[in-house]
Enzyme design. Structure first.
Site, mmCIF file in Angstrom:
data_model
loop_
_atom_site.group_PDB
_atom_site.id
_atom_site.type_symbol
_atom_site.label_atom_id
_atom_site.label_comp_id
_atom_site.label_asym_id
_atom_site.label_seq_id
_atom_site.Cartn_x
_atom_site.Cartn_y
_atom_site.Cartn_z
ATOM 1 N N ARG A 120 0.819 -1.350 0.185
ATOM 2 C CA ARG A 120 0.114 0.073 0.003
ATOM 3 C C ARG A 120 0.773 1.333 0.086
ATOM 4 O O ARG A 120 0.188 2.261 0.450
ATOM 5 C CB ARG A 120 -0.860 0.017 1.101
ATOM 6 C CG ARG A 120 -1.936 -1.006 1.131
ATOM 7 C CD ARG A 120 -3.227 -0.808 2.204
ATOM 8 N NE ARG A 120 -4.193 -2.113 2.004
ATOM 9 C CZ ARG A 120 -3.971 -3.052 3.101
ATOM 10 N NH1 ARG A 120 -2.979 -2.850 4.070
ATOM 11 N NH2 ARG A 120 -4.494 -3.878 3.071
ATOM 12 N N LYS A 142 2.173 11.079 -11.748
ATOM 13 C CA LYS A 142 1.129 10.265 -12.520
ATOM 14 C C LYS A 142 1.997 8.997 -12.571
ATOM 15 O O LYS A 142 3.012 8.797 -13.183
ATOM 16 C CB LYS A 142 0.927 10.827 -13.799
ATOM 17 C CG LYS A 142 -0.337 11.743 -13.759
ATOM 18 C CD LYS A 142 -0.959 12.034 -15.164
ATOM 19 C CE LYS A 142 -1.996 13.182 -15.275
ATOM 20 N NZ LYS A 142 -2.426 13.220 -16.611
ATOM 21 N N GLU A 184 7.387 16.854 -25.936
ATOM 22 C CA GLU A 184 6.886 17.178 -24.599
ATOM 23 C C GLU A 184 7.407 18.770 -24.402
ATOM 24 O O GLU A 184 6.817 19.418 -23.629
ATOM 25 C CB GLU A 184 7.120 16.204 -23.561
ATOM 26 C CG GLU A 184 6.486 14.996 -23.872
ATOM 27 C CD GLU A 184 4.830 14.972 -23.489
ATOM 28 O OE1 GLU A 184 4.338 15.952 -23.090
ATOM 29 O OE2 GLU A 184 4.332 14.001 -23.872
ATOM 30 N N LYS A 226 6.247 22.126 -15.322
ATOM 31 C CA LYS A 226 5.579 21.244 -14.894
ATOM 32 C C LYS A 226 5.180 21.167 -13.621
ATOM 33 O O LYS A 226 3.821 21.038 -13.192
ATOM 34 C CB LYS A 226 6.134 19.868 -15.379
ATOM 35 C CG LYS A 226 5.401 18.607 -14.899
ATOM 36 C CD LYS A 226 4.777 17.860 -15.843
ATOM 37 C CE LYS A 226 4.244 16.588 -15.258
ATOM 38 N NZ LYS A 226 4.108 15.281 -16.078
ATOM 39 N N GLU A 236 -5.482 16.561 -11.367
ATOM 40 C CA GLU A 236 -6.035 16.907 -12.703
ATOM 41 C C GLU A 236 -7.716 17.141 -12.379
ATOM 42 O O GLU A 236 -8.374 16.668 -13.274
ATOM 43 C CB GLU A 236 -5.850 15.819 -13.499
ATOM 44 C CG GLU A 236 -5.916 16.129 -14.997
ATOM 45 C CD GLU A 236 -5.375 15.218 -15.894
ATOM 46 O OE1 GLU A 236 -4.358 14.553 -15.620
ATOM 47 O OE2 GLU A 236 -6.079 14.670 -16.717
ATOM 48 N N ARG A 240 -4.343 21.042 -14.748
ATOM 49 C CA ARG A 240 -3.442 20.021 -15.131
ATOM 50 C C ARG A 240 -3.774 19.301 -16.380
ATOM 51 O O ARG A 240 -2.693 18.880 -16.955
ATOM 52 C CB ARG A 240 -3.340 18.945 -13.867
ATOM 53 C CG ARG A 240 -2.301 17.974 -14.326
ATOM 54 C CD ARG A 240 -1.861 17.058 -12.950
ATOM 55 N NE ARG A 240 -0.553 16.190 -13.231
ATOM 56 C CZ ARG A 240 -0.009 15.542 -12.634
ATOM 57 N NH1 ARG A 240 -0.148 15.573 -11.379
ATOM 58 N NH2 ARG A 240 0.923 14.808 -13.086
ATOM 59 N N ASN A 244 -2.304 17.634 -21.048
ATOM 60 C CA ASN A 244 -2.651 16.787 -22.097
ATOM 61 C C ASN A 244 -2.896 17.031 -23.506
ATOM 62 O O ASN A 244 -3.446 16.309 -24.293
ATOM 63 C CB ASN A 244 -3.723 15.910 -21.672
ATOM 64 C CG ASN A 244 -3.678 15.153 -20.391
ATOM 65 O OD1 ASN A 244 -2.511 14.706 -20.237
ATOM 66 N ND2 ASN A 244 -4.444 15.195 -19.272
ATOM 67 N N HIS A 247 -2.703 14.853 -26.337
ATOM 68 C CA HIS A 247 -2.790 13.540 -25.798
ATOM 69 C C HIS A 247 -4.089 12.718 -25.940
ATOM 70 O O HIS A 247 -3.878 11.503 -26.096
ATOM 71 C CB HIS A 247 -2.466 13.665 -24.216
ATOM 72 C CG HIS A 247 -0.992 13.727 -24.056
ATOM 73 N ND1 HIS A 247 -0.320 14.813 -24.239
ATOM 74 C CD2 HIS A 247 -0.075 13.122 -23.223
ATOM 75 C CE1 HIS A 247 0.903 14.948 -23.931
ATOM 76 N NE2 HIS A 247 1.128 13.815 -23.192
ATOM 77 N N HIS A 251 -3.370 9.518 -27.531
ATOM 78 C CA HIS A 251 -3.375 8.217 -27.234
ATOM 79 C C HIS A 251 -4.099 7.157 -28.082
ATOM 80 O O HIS A 251 -3.929 6.011 -28.242
ATOM 81 C CB HIS A 251 -4.341 8.392 -25.917
ATOM 82 C CG HIS A 251 -3.451 8.656 -24.675
ATOM 83 N ND1 HIS A 251 -4.182 8.929 -23.482
ATOM 84 C CD2 HIS A 251 -2.058 9.046 -24.417
ATOM 85 C CE1 HIS A 251 -3.013 9.703 -22.582
ATOM 86 N NE2 HIS A 251 -1.898 9.246 -23.240
ATOM 87 N N HIS A 264 5.527 7.617 -27.900
ATOM 88 C CA HIS A 264 4.633 8.409 -27.111
ATOM 89 C C HIS A 264 4.789 9.841 -27.789
ATOM 90 O O HIS A 264 3.908 10.444 -28.148
ATOM 91 C CB HIS A 264 4.832 8.534 -25.589
ATOM 92 C CG HIS A 264 3.887 9.309 -24.899
ATOM 93 N ND1 HIS A 264 2.596 9.244 -24.903
ATOM 94 C CD2 HIS A 264 4.187 10.746 -24.085
ATOM 95 C CE1 HIS A 264 2.099 10.027 -24.221
ATOM 96 N NE2 HIS A 264 2.957 10.966 -23.892
#
Lengths: 362, 362
Positions: A120, A142, A184, A226, A236, A240, A244, A247, A251, A264
């Site tokens: 955990r 993330k 990026e 960032k 987010e 935030r 993206n 993205h 994606h 990516h």
């Protein structure tokens, strides 16, 4: 060495950027809760940098467990993640053992998620070795693995204790990956930092030639952008999401082509061009701005259009995007260079038109 | 209906305890971010309660996705967790969809972990239907799946938005599971609540007869204890570890016998007797206290000794316990009924002696 900070209260952490940092275990020691570290890396990075880092730690009497994963986005899955857990348990790692990610975005995302889940949550440190990881994925917490139906669908927000960026590791980075990282870097300029975009227009060739000073400058300015965004909106719920840009389309491109076919950053560059196209159609940017963006991506060696997927396939893949709300697609769009917004203003037909305008089957 | 609160600041949440709550969708609606809920349950609970809950939600115009898992601790693994992700993605669930756990501890732990990971975190609600889940696992945000080398090794701290406890669901609970739940109820008395232990000594038969008022009383008092501990120490850096009385030995028993052979509460009862035995050997409690504990467990229909595993097997299995620190085993021990402490005072030989005293191969 330059040090930035991600100012997240009692979970604040430093980002060190500099040369030859892999040998400086004294930068790591203050962040270890016990003298035991499990280093996760991959078959590409291990022969280059693992021994140096391990030796440096062992000289400081830290027990080192090495975990070497297969290399590639197609291994960013549960089976590979389980390899990490297997070794951690076999080697009796505990809640106070630190997990250290040595590698690019895939290694960082998986190691971070493993650290978030193992018992955990155990401490972890990012040592990114690709430009993409250094300017983006190693900062902000993330973490995730992919699911066959969507990228980064299974994960956690989980912050590292430290990001250690040794810019010398970029000397061994393939050209194609350097370019992917630049996607990026350019993104930060596009979404919120016009002066940085202009700096990149002026100094891009120095980055392609891997001049250490230019790389350090680009990495630091990217990380500062960032970090500011992450501090303002860690989970987010608002700002935030601007990170993206490109993205949602990106994606879809990555999933549609199959993980591992396309880097990516390449997908993000192509996706950003679709988003810019959509912004143009909405009248939010002019064609001179679109051209300026396209030119910078091209100079960086990046694709400026998507692959030959059917438009309906794009739309279907985007239905799984995490920005979908009440079934409605939302996109990060541009109101100018340096000014991005999240918007659901684009109707489905406009989206189709933008995809067609930026895909070879048009 | 009684309502308690787990006072975790902006993540505070209520626990409603009462009868016929499954039909009251109005208790759930204020906690939904969109009118879409994915209910996770298992093949045992589904025929009993799923339709009632789903109908109640559908009448309130909430879209319901049903996910029915195989029943049993042996399915508390990654493969089964993935079934949840598969359906969530196939049915286009989003970040604002709520995941609802309808079932016992396994369903609650897995659903909570799925909610923690899916798209890096979506809201979730606990609707526990076993005594164990109602008094323990549904409250406090511990979620996890098992790993072949250790129980609950992969998980997250992730709090629900609401716990809805319908005590009527206990009418269909098998006797053996009722007893297993009582092990955790008795635990609260042992670790921090002598008056509750005495209440249990007086009223145990009413619980075994499933008198609703007695059950509601036991559940509320258990939850209040649990909530206080969780608020004081959410991430188990201190006091929360006391809730693991009997669990270090208990997990070894469960893993050693193979998941599914022995109920969690049964393992905890046997493990607690080993911990009590160890406390006796250290001179911290007397034999009259040991007998009093044993008597209450026996009356509740619970085992008071461990299975016939080799002592060395116990010790090996316990090496993976999350309370291990710098290789040293720490146990929750008793300094009296109602007073537990975390301690590494017991030497390995003492531990061996305690295990032998409480195992049939002695």
């Amino acid at each position: 060495m330059e040090t930035l900070s991600v100012a997240l209260g009692h979970r604040a952490y430093p980002i060190h950027v500099g040369r030859a940092l892999l040998d400086k275990s004294e930068l790591l020691l203050p962040f270890l809760r016990q003298r035991k570290v499990a280093i996760v890396t991959n078959t590409t990075v291990a022969p280059l940098y693992l021994e140096r880092l391990s030796d440096s730690l062992r000289r400081a009497r830290v027990e080192v467990v090495e975990i070497i994963l297969p290399d590639g986005e197609q291994f960013k899955d549960w089976q590979t993640l389980n390899l990490i857990f297997d070794v951690l348990l076999q080697r009796r790692c505990e809640r106070s053992t630190t997990l250290l990610a040595l590698g690019g975005g895939v290694v960082g995302d998986m190691t971070g998620f493993a650290a978030a889940c193992f018992q955990r949550g155990i401490p972890f440190i990012q040592v990114p070795t690709t430009l993409l990881a250094q300017v983006d994925s190693s900062v902000g917490g993330k973490t995730a693995i992919n699911h066959p139906l969507g990228k980064n669908m299974i994960g956690a927000f989980y912050q590292p204790k430290l990001v250690l960026t040794d810019t010398d590791t970029l000397t061994t980075l393939p050209d194609r990956e350097l370019s992917a990282g630049l996607a990026e870097v350019i993104k930060y300029g596009l979404i919120r930092d016009l002066p940085f975009f202009e700096w990149l227009e002026e100094h891009l060739e120095r980055l392609l030639l891997r001049e250490p000073a230019a790389l350090a400058e680009a990495i630091s300015r990217s990380c500062r952008n960032k970090a500011e965004v992450v501090v303002a909106d860690e989970h987010e719920s608002g700002e935030r999401a601007l990170l993206n840009l490109g993205h949602t389309f990106g994606h879809a491109i990555e999933t549609g082509m199959g993980y591992g076919e396309c880097l990516h950053g390449e997908a993000v560059a192509a996706g950003t061009m679709i988003a810019a196209q959509l912004s143009l159609q909405l009248g939010w940017i002019g064609s001179s701005e679109l051209d300026r963006i396209e030119r910078l991506f091209r100079r960086a060696g990046l694709p400026v259009s998507g692959p030959a997927l059917e438009v309906e396939r794009y739309l279907a893949l985007m239905q799984h995007d995490k920005k979908v709300r009440d079934g409605k697609l939302r996109f990060v769009l541009l109101q100018g260079i340096g000014q991005a917004v999240v918007s659901d203003a684009a109707a489905q037909d406009e989206v189709r038109t933008a995809i067609l305008a930026r895909s070879p089957h048009a």
